[in-house]
Design a protein around this motif. Structure first.
Motif, PDB file in Angstrom:
ATOM      1  N   GLN A 348      73.403 -49.458  46.290  1.00 59.18           N
ATOM      2  CA  GLN A 348      72.929 -48.169  46.821  1.00 59.18           C
ATOM      3  C   GLN A 348      71.473 -47.898  46.447  1.00 59.18           C
ATOM      4  N   TYR A 349      70.940 -48.696  45.511  1.00 62.69           N
ATOM      5  CA  TYR A 349      69.590 -48.463  44.999  1.00 62.69           C
ATOM      6  C   TYR A 349      68.664 -49.652  45.254  1.00 62.69           C
ATOM      7  N   MET A 354      68.534 -43.772  45.663  1.00 62.98           N
ATOM      8  CA  MET A 354      69.864 -43.784  46.270  1.00 62.98           C
ATOM      9  C   MET A 354      69.784 -43.634  47.789  1.00 62.98           C
ATOM     10  N   LYS A 355      70.545 -44.462  48.472  1.00 66.29           N
ATOM     11  CA  LYS A 355      70.628 -44.365  49.923  1.00 66.29           C
ATOM     12  C   LYS A 355      71.550 -43.223  50.288  1.00 66.29           C
TER      13      LYS A 355
END
Length: 357
Positions: A348-349, A354-355
């Protein structure tokens, strides 16, 4: 060994021949005697930092018995000067001696943070715990000057990637705020190496490392701040620190360590010659006894390369060491365990934040 002949602050007491070189360099006794009489300094005993530029920084570990899948080293060679260090042999690949060169010619990978970030951003990279350092100490004295370990830790935090550290230097406490932030997401574990509770033993085995008192304080401070610590009681050397297994285990458990690990000393490659030379000069009264007991652990030789056997040894002395370690775990670490690090956040990073979608 007379105080005049000891190279102070170093583990190895000479350079030995690099097995990859046809020619060798020899410091003759008559030359040394001449310099002594003339008051000339033969060896200034200074540390050199040499820049190197590898193309990659993270290595896949193929050995099945070292407990890590990936490792990285910001520095090659180590000023700590531990006489038993298995990493000494790797210095020969760079064209240097595994003896004094290993402690005095430190190779610095200044591009390490960039190389690490390039890897962590790759779409093809899947998170696995990366160990700093699998070979030489990432918090050795060079780190005070270059701060490559700190810069890499900042990247592990930025990209939410798990990392483990192996060190025997209290300098790790400089970065405790970064470590605490990593620990909040279960992204960090620390392995502190402690080989003795005796300062006299530490000074001759590991001349430029943190004191034992300081290392125990480091275990406690990290543990008190929620950073999981495992202690490496390694290597165990018969008749040097083998009698300290239970006292060491008790001390590190009381300091907050969650686990202990060990290896039985093995002196592969050039290390056998370096260690033998060192012990005959520094501990001449028990040199033969110690060397024979090490051989007893490895089928009659100082070397051992067989996976699954090389770390634990064989024979009666090795069995006694391994049995004491098992007893130490039962007595002082019942109910304690090191956590498994979190590999789920990194995807996610990938871009450093963070997406959301």
């Amino acid at each position: 060994m007379s105080s005049k002949s000891i190279i102070k602050g170093r583990g190895a007491q000479r350079n030995i021949h690099n097995r990859f070189f046809e020619l060798s360099h020899e410091m003759r006794d008559d030359f040394l005697e001449y310099c002594h009489k003339e008051g000339e300094v033969v060896d200034k005993n200074k540390t050199q930092y040499l820049n190197v530029f590898p193309k990659t920084i993270v290595n896949k570990v193929k050995s099945p018995d070292v407990g890590m899948a990936y490792s990285m080293d910001m520095y090659q060679g180590c000023e700590h000067g531990c006489i038993y260090c298995y990493a000494r042999n790797s210095h020969e690949f760079w064209g240097f001696s595994a003896g004094l060169d290993f402690e005095r010619k430190i190779l610095v990978k200044k591009d390490a943070p960039k190389l690490l970030e390039d890897l962590l951003k790759k779409k093809s990279w899947k998170a696995h715990t990366i160990v700093m350092s699998g070979n030489t100490d990432c918090y050795q004295p060079a780190e005070q000057k270059f701060q490559l370990t700190r810069k890499c830790l900042e990247l592990f935090l930025k990209y939410k990637h798990p990392v483990a550290i192996i060190t025997k230097n209290a300098l790790i406490l400089r970065d405790i705020e970064i470590l605490k932030a990593l620990a909040e997401d279960n992204l960090i574990s620390v392995n502190i190496s402690i080989t003795s509770l005796s300062e006299d033993t530490r000074r001759i085995l590991e001349p430029r490392t943190a004191t034992i008192k300081r290392r125990l304080q480091t275990v406690k401070e990290l543990s008190d701040n929620g950073i999981p610590v495992n202690v490496m009681l390694a290597p165990i050397i018969p008749s040097i620190n083998s009698h300290e297994i239970l006292p060491m285990a008790k001390a590190v458990s009381e300091a907050g360590a969650l686990g202990i690990a060990h290896t039985v000393v093995r002196l592969n490659g050039a290390i056998g010659e370096i260690f033998s030379d060192w012990i005959k000069k520094t501990l001449p009264d028990r040199a033969d006894k110690v060397l024979h007991q090490i051989e007893n652990c490895h089928g009659g030789t100082l070397n051992e390369s067989r996976y699954g056997v090389r770390m634990r040894g064989e024979g009666q002395i090795a069995k006694q060491i391994n049995d004491l370690m098992a007893l130490a775990r039962l007595k002082y670490f019942r109910g304690k365990t090191m956590p498994k690090l979190n590999t789920s956040l990194h995807e996610q990073y990938k871009d450093g934040q963070m997406k959301l979608f």
